[in-house]
Write an enzyme that holds these catalytic residues in place. Structure first.
Site, PDB file in Angstrom:
ATOM      1  N   GLU A   1       0.827  -1.205  -0.001  1.00 50.28           N
ATOM      2  CA  GLU A   1      -0.044  -0.145   0.005  1.00 50.28           C
ATOM      3  C   GLU A   1       0.666   1.137  -0.035  1.00 50.28           C
ATOM      4  O   GLU A   1       0.451   2.373   0.577  1.00 50.28           O
ATOM      5  CB  GLU A   1      -1.085  -0.129   1.251  1.00 50.28           C
ATOM      6  CG  GLU A   1      -1.837  -1.122   1.220  1.00 50.28           C
ATOM      7  CD  GLU A   1      -2.861  -1.308   2.287  1.00 50.28           C
ATOM      8  OE1 GLU A   1      -3.978  -1.529   2.223  1.00 50.28           O
ATOM      9  OE2 GLU A   1      -2.520  -1.162   3.639  1.00 50.28           O
TER      10      GLU A   1
HETATM   11  N1  IFG Z   1      -4.274  -4.110   4.393  1.00 53.27           N
HETATM   12  C1  IFG Z   1      -3.205  -3.641   5.102  1.00 53.27           C
HETATM   13  C2  IFG Z   1      -2.939  -3.686   6.714  1.00 53.27           C
HETATM   14  C3  IFG Z   1      -4.261  -3.834   7.361  1.00 53.27           C
HETATM   15  C4  IFG Z   1      -5.190  -4.682   6.606  1.00 53.27           C
HETATM   16  C5  IFG Z   1      -6.287  -4.875   7.525  1.00 53.27           C
HETATM   17  C6  IFG Z   1      -2.026  -5.599   4.371  1.00 53.27           C
HETATM   18  C7  IFG Z   1      -0.787  -6.195   3.868  1.00 53.27           C
HETATM   19  C8  IFG Z   1      -5.614  -4.179   5.208  1.00 53.27           C
HETATM   20  N2  IFG Z   1      -1.857  -4.301   4.357  1.00 53.27           N
HETATM   21  O1  IFG Z   1      -2.947  -6.295   4.402  1.00 53.27           O
HETATM   22  O2  IFG Z   1      -1.926  -2.851   7.014  1.00 53.27           O
HETATM   23  O3  IFG Z   1      -4.688  -2.472   7.333  1.00 53.27           O
HETATM   24  O4  IFG Z   1      -7.292  -5.973   6.984  1.00 53.27           O
END
Ligand code: IFG
Length: 507
Positions: free
Chosen positions: A322
């Site tokens: 992200e």
């Molecule tokens: N995606 C984000 C996490 C977390 C997650 C919560 C990944 C690799 C959503 N990144 O999962 O930091 O916020 O379900």
């Protein structure tokens, strides 16, 4: 005890035998993860008594079992220096091939666990634990009898990497809570714990050369509550507790995104030289290290260097997810340099699968967290993959719309969903030999207490553990739900606050 005896007799009728008969030992059919082969010996039972001792050819491998039995049986359960005629022996010979393989033999006169390593013996002991009466996990002395069903188990894991992840950044969890989580996952032969140590909302590990990361960057959490952080001694205590339970710690410093806590701690890390405020919300994708500054790479080198020095395990996770505030070309430059830094400190890189958009080192492991079965960039990257599909393995997803905790962005995940996939064939086009294993992440935006963690992890974590351990040929929801139902009396004795899914008949 009478109630338990009555319950067991109701569940395992002994053919009308008078109620005075000792409680029937737990059947081989309740072991989770299901072993490669488990052959009961009808009518054969071993009884643990005050005379039972433990001998181990791998120092330490019998310690947890001895402590567990002393606490619940009240017996001495001495560790002896030669194989007892009628006790429990953990031997480093006679096991089937495989680093983590074991053979467990229970006869009327002895229990023998054979392995090729301490890990193999530990795995055999976890299977033995599941054959002990539920009361064996009690914190206080319980009446016997302490009967173990006779027979042979020959077993070894499908995958080498069977992981759990705990996000200690969104909300901080104490060393004791992490140790308790390690105890719970070890019972299901999970052998890696990935600690998500840094994020926008918190930095949770002391770095001597950058002290404000912990003292300031770790001072709060999601919702603005008190944060916290691990000293190096705390982290080493977690590492030691894990190692004694065949669990290897995989630390993650998430970069270049998910870095607001670091950027807030040191103005000079920011491209504009201005430190943003601490962040206590739950947005993602808004932060980025300054990939153009040479100081950033000095920072990464010193942080990774200090963390690698207290991490005996082979892996160091650099995150990489992200990075919406990092230009793609800058992302690739940063990730490629970060990989070199990790390698220079003697560790193998793990990254969220986004790192395939840079140039992953040949040894770099991609952790797949997508919500679908298609990602050609990952499938064609030619790298080892840890399977953590968010729509199957993310334990912070709600079980259903009524679940009070958790999120739903990857969908809801009931127990059957968590079990209902094949890690070796999930990602279209990924050769099955590229799958290093599985991992069940537990993100904590909505989780604050140990009970919250247990409620979301149980019963779905044992499902992921079985996918990581057992041959896919054994995969069968009806059989699994039966085994899972037989775990709940032990969870109640252990005080695990599990979610009693309506998909399972709980004993
Ligand atoms: N995606 C984000 C996490 C977390 C997650 C919560 C990944 C690799 C959503 N990144 O999962 O930091 O916020 O379900």
């Amino acid at each position: 005890m009478k109630a338990i005896l009555a319950l067991l007799l109701a569940l395992y009728p002994l053919g009308g035998v008078a109620e005075a008969a000792a409680a029937a030992p737990l059947p081989f059919s309740s072991i989770v993860p299901v072993p490669v082969t488990a052959t009961p010996a009808a009518g054969v039972t071993y009884e643990i008594t005050a005379a039972t001792t433990i001998y181990s050819e791998a120092p330490g491998a019998g310690d947890q079992l001895a402590q567990l039995l002393r606490r619940s049986t009240g017996y001495p359960v001495a560790i002896v220096t030669s194989p007892p005629a009628s006790g429990i022996s953990l031997l480093l010979s006679g096991a089937p091939a495989g680093a983590e393989a074991y053979q467990l033999d229970v006869t009327a006169s002895s229990i023998v666990v054979r392995g090729n390593s301490a890990a193999g013996l530990f795995n055999g002991v976890q299977t033995l634990r599941q054959l002990l009466p539920y009361a064996a996990d009690s914190q206080t002395v319980q009446p016997g009898p302490w009967l173990v069903a006779g027979g042979r188990v020959v077993d070894q894991p499908r995958y080498a990497y069977r992981g759990a992840m705990l996000d200690v950044a969104r909300h901080f969890f104490s060393v004791d809570t992490v140790r308790a989580y390690i105890d719970q996952i070890a019972l299901y032969k999970i052998n890696y714990l990935h600690l998500h140590l840094s994020d926008d909302q918190g930095w949770r590990i002391v770095v001597d050369s950058w002290p404000r990361l912990a003292t300031y960057g770790g001072s709060t959490a999601v919702g603005g509550g008190p944060g916290g952080y691990y000293t190096k001694a705390d982290y080493q205590a977690i590492v030691a507790h894990a190692a004694a339970r065949n669990v290897t710690i995989v630390p993650e410093i998430d970069m270049p995104g998910h870095t607001n806590a670091a950027l807030a701690s040191y103005a000079e890390l920011n491209c504009n030289g201005v430190a943003p405020p601490l962040y206590t919300g739950t947005d993602v994708g808004f932060s980025s290290l300054c990939t153009a500054k040479e100081l950033t790479y000095t920072f990464v080198d010193q942080v990774i260097g200090e963390l690698a020095a207290i991490t005996p395990g082979p892996y160091l996770h650099i995150g990489g997810d992200e990075a919406a505030s990092t230009l793609p070309a800058d992302y690739a430059t940063f990730v490629n340099r970060a990989q070199q830094i990790v390698a220079a400190h003697g560790k193998t890189v793990v990254g969220w699968h986004d790192v395939v958009n840079a140039t992953p080192l040949p040894s770099t492991v991609a952790q797949y967290w997508g919500t679908t079965q298609r990602n050609t960039a990952v499938a064609n990257a030619g790298r080892k993959v840890i399977m953590s599909p968010a729509s199957k393995a993310y334990l912070d997803m709600k079980y259903n719309r009524r679940t009070p905790l958790g999120q739903t962005w990857a969908g809801t995940i009931e127990v059957k969903d968590a079990y209902g996939w094949d890690p070796g064939a999930y990602l279209t086009g990924l050769p099955s030999g590229q799958v290093l294993g599985v991992e069940a992440p537990l993100w904590t935006e909505t989780l604050r207490t140990a009970n919250d963690l247990e409620y979301m992890a149980f019963p779905r974590l044992p499902a992921i553990a079985e996918l990581g351990w057992s041959p896919y040929a054994t995969h069968n929801w009806t059989a699994f739900r039966g085994r899972l139902g037989a775990q709940s009396p032990r969870w109640r004795v252990m005080g695990v606050d599990f979610y009693p899914s309506t998909q399972v008949t709980w004993l």
